[in-house]
Design an enzyme around this catalytic site. Structure first.
Site, PDB file in Angstrom:
ATOM      1  N   GLU A   3      -6.799   4.778  -0.411  1.00 54.58           N
ATOM      2  CA  GLU A   3      -6.436   5.356   0.880  1.00 54.58           C
ATOM      3  C   GLU A   3      -6.002   6.806   0.692  1.00 54.58           C
ATOM      4  O   GLU A   3      -5.322   7.140  -0.277  1.00 54.58           O
ATOM      5  CB  GLU A   3      -5.296   4.570   1.521  1.00 54.58           C
ATOM      6  CG  GLU A   3      -5.714   3.216   2.030  1.00 54.58           C
ATOM      7  CD  GLU A   3      -4.611   2.483   2.771  1.00 54.58           C
ATOM      8  OE1 GLU A   3      -4.932   1.482   3.423  1.00 54.58           O
ATOM      9  OE2 GLU A   3      -3.446   2.904   2.699  1.00 54.58           O
TER      10      GLU A   3
ATOM     11  N   SER B 164      -5.290   5.151   5.363  1.00 55.98           N
ATOM     12  CA  SER B 164      -4.254   4.240   5.824  1.00 55.98           C
ATOM     13  C   SER B 164      -4.403   4.043   7.321  1.00 55.98           C
ATOM     14  O   SER B 164      -4.903   4.912   8.041  1.00 55.98           O
ATOM     15  CB  SER B 164      -2.882   4.831   5.514  1.00 55.98           C
ATOM     16  OG  SER B 164      -1.874   4.212   6.283  1.00 55.98           O
TER      17      SER B 164
ATOM     18  N   CYS C 275       4.933  -2.498   8.395  1.00 57.17           N
ATOM     19  CA  CYS C 275       5.316  -1.186   8.935  1.00 57.17           C
ATOM     20  C   CYS C 275       5.027  -1.101  10.434  1.00 57.17           C
ATOM     21  O   CYS C 275       4.037  -1.628  10.928  1.00 57.17           O
ATOM     22  CB  CYS C 275       4.621  -0.084   8.166  1.00 57.17           C
ATOM     23  SG  CYS C 275       5.171   0.020   6.447  1.00 57.17           S
TER      24      CYS C 275
ATOM     25  N   ASP D 150       0.815  -1.211   0.000  1.00 56.85           N
ATOM     26  CA  ASP D 150       0.000   0.000   0.000  1.00 56.85           C
ATOM     27  C   ASP D 150       0.850   1.262   0.000  1.00 56.85           C
ATOM     28  O   ASP D 150       0.462   2.284  -0.569  1.00 56.85           O
ATOM     29  CB  ASP D 150      -0.940   0.002   1.210  1.00 56.85           C
ATOM     30  CG  ASP D 150      -2.180  -0.844   0.968  1.00 56.85           C
ATOM     31  OD1 ASP D 150      -2.068  -1.847   0.243  1.00 56.85           O
ATOM     32  OD2 ASP D 150      -3.250  -0.507   1.490  1.00 56.85           O
TER      33      ASP D 150
END
EC number: 4.2.1.9
Length: 556
Positions: A446, A472, A195, A78
């Site tokens: 997003e 996000s 992440c 993403d």
């Protein structure tokens, strides 16, 4: 066993011959056949190391008397897909992932599955597949990335990918130089893994553990730790135990398990994307899911963990503090969790968490001393969003919990981002981004770039953003997404005009366009949907068949 259809009997000699062409022995073909989905690729930091996880899973299956059969899968990053046409494909990839696992598992008559995943849409896609296929299945994630260290600050405070996104806004507003941003981008993502904050990937990995489809530790053990490899071996062994006992996802993914997931979702302050993925997974599991459940559970589950982007702590800190099992243990003490739900360990949620405890009370607070009295998410309803819209209330500054301001209307993320970066958005404004929903986008992009730039410019305490797109897991501020019905479907967000006053009241769970209902109806009477942005290929088919965000954006 299912795999008898490809292993046993005179008529299966051709099948065995094909297995032997791949090096399988008769001894291996006399054992349960376990499919291992490995979506390793060199495009996603969270997936680049999954071959190591897959190797460990296969060893675990062999140790427990099974035969692994590995196959691949797709995955979208993403972060890399952000802020260009690629983001249209991210959410849509979830359905492809679920469908492809169903195809592989059914076509090859696997007796069980170990589904390796890690990042945003891959985790829910795998869970949807597990629910749909309903054979013994264990989910194992690749684990979170470690946080980086700030190169421009004394003693190097922790940073992550979102720090870099917000750094773009800081450069645009003159608060940071491009040279400082360059140093930051070198340090923010120091290892492989999903992440480092409580963004969408880690939210879903943690909730997988809560639902019971992942082993204890699945949500928080960092990617680079040896214990992650050990967990992968244990996942391979666990699926063999499930095959023997015939424990399937339908026994695990129950209404009570989803209620547990929502409870921990609220305690952790998870991504708003969980409000898309949990309904979609529940749909596959045949479990009724209503967005109003989020408000009901949030009202009684306090927010216990202040994780990035809503706070300083990262997933590595949550792991050190006791992980998801410690959070469950704290909620269990106050009778806020159903402890009888079965899990992939063969034990109940209560049994798994029985020895867990909070090791750092600042990272995981007690129910008596929470960061917020209510949970992390809220669903707002009103004339601009009759079917609801979602906000991460735990990441909203107090002064923006109640806000009203003039609408600044944009019909795409790109238009909105340019206006923000050009300094055209002022304090008090409510940025409206529409025609970015599941059908309108298509793909429900997003909005991390506009929200990060708003935050980086220091406007997140004064500007709200509402959209029929989504955000996000790294978004913070008064960012309200999933507005349903979406503009492309004739939702009232299509009636908003530049300068209209929009009233937001998160504590009261309301959002309102301050325009008389008769005027809204008159505007909509003259409305016609715009032409589709994509007219061929997968996304054109997706746009025709996808459901509302309020229903999880599932494809029927």
């Amino acid at each position: 066993m299912k795999s008898d259809n490809v292993r046993i009997g005179l008529e299966r000699a051709p099948h065995r011959s094909l297995f032997k062409a791949m090096g399988y022995t008769d001894e291996e073909l006399n054992r349960p056949l376990i499919g291992v989905a490995n979506p390793m690729n060199a495009v996603i930091p969270g997936h680049v190391h999954l071959n190591n996880i897959a190797e460990a899973v296969q060893k675990g299956i062999y140790l427990a008397g099974g035969t692994p059969a590995i196959f691949g899968g797709i995955g979208v990053c993403d972060g890399i897909a952000m802020n260009h046409a690629g983001m249209k494909y991210s959410l849509a990839s979830r359905e492809i992932i679920a469908d492809s696992v169903e195809i592989m598992a059914t076509a090859h008559a696997f007796d069980g599955l170990v589904l390796i995943c890690n990042c945003d849409k891959i985790v829910p896609g795998m869970l949807m597949a597990a629910a749909r296929i309903d054979i013994p299945t264990v989910i194992i994630s690749g684990g979170p990335m470690l946080a980086g260290s700030h190169p421009n600050v004394k003693n190097g405070e922790k940073i992550d990918l979102i720090t870099v996104f917000e750094g773009v806004g800081a450069v645009k507003s003159g608060k940071m130089t491009e040279e400082e941003l360059s140093l930051m981008e070198d340090e923010a993502c120091p290892t492989c893994g999903s992440c480092a904050g409580m963004f969408t990937a880690n939210s879903m990995n943690c909730l997988t553990e809560v639902i019971g489809m992942g082993l204890p530790g699945n949500g928080t053990i960092p990617a680079v730790m040896a214990s992650r490899i050990r967990l992968a071996k244990q996942a391979g062994m666990a699926v063999m135990d499930m095959v023997e006992k015939n424990i399937t996802p339908s026994q695990i993914m129950t209404p009570e398990a989803f209620a547990n997931a929502l409870a921990v979702d609220m305690a952790l302050g998870c991504s708003t994307n969980t409000a898309l993925h949990l309904p979609a997974i529940a749909h596959e599991a045949g479990v009724e899911f209503n967005l109003k459940q989020i408000n009901e559970i949030s009202a009684r589950i306090p927010h216990l963990c202040q994780l990035s982007p809503g706070g300083y702590h990262r997933i590595e800190d949550l792991n050190r503090a006791g992980g998801i099992q410690a959070v469950l243990s704290e909620l269990i003490k106050h009778n806020l969790i159903n402890t009888d739900c079965i899990t992939v360990t063969g034990k109940s949620v209560g049994e798994n968490a029985s020895k867990a405890r909070i090791l750092d009370p600042e990272v995981i607070r007690s129910v008596e001393t929470p960061y917020h009295k209510e949970g992390g998410l809220a669903v707002l309803f009103g004339n601009v969003a009759p079917e609801g819209c979602v906000v991460k209330q735990s990441a909203v500054v107090d002064k923006m919990l109640v806000h009203e301001g003039p609408a600044r209307v944009f019909d795409s993320e790109d238009e909105a981002s340019k206006a923000i970066m050009d300094g055209l958005i002022k304090k008090g404004d409510v940025v409206v981004v529409r025609y970015e929903g599941p059908k309108g986008g298509p793909g429900m992009r997003e909005m991390l770039t506009p929200t990060s730039v708003i935050a980086g410019m220091g406007l997140d305490a004064d500007v709200a953003l509402i959209t029929d797109g989504r955000f996000s897991g790294g978004t913070r501020g008064a960012a309200i997404g999933h507005v349903s019905p979406e503009a492309m479907s004739g939702g009232p967000i299509a009636a908003v005009r530049e300068g209209d006053i929009i009233k937001i009241n998160i504590p009261e769970k309301t959002i309102a366009l301050d325009v008389p209902e008769e005027e809204i109806k008159a505007r909509m009477a003259g409305w016609t949907p715009p032409e589709p942005k994509i007219t061929k290929g997968y996304m054109a088919r997706y746009a025709r068949n996808v459901e509302s965000a309020s229903k999880g954006a599932v494809v029927l």
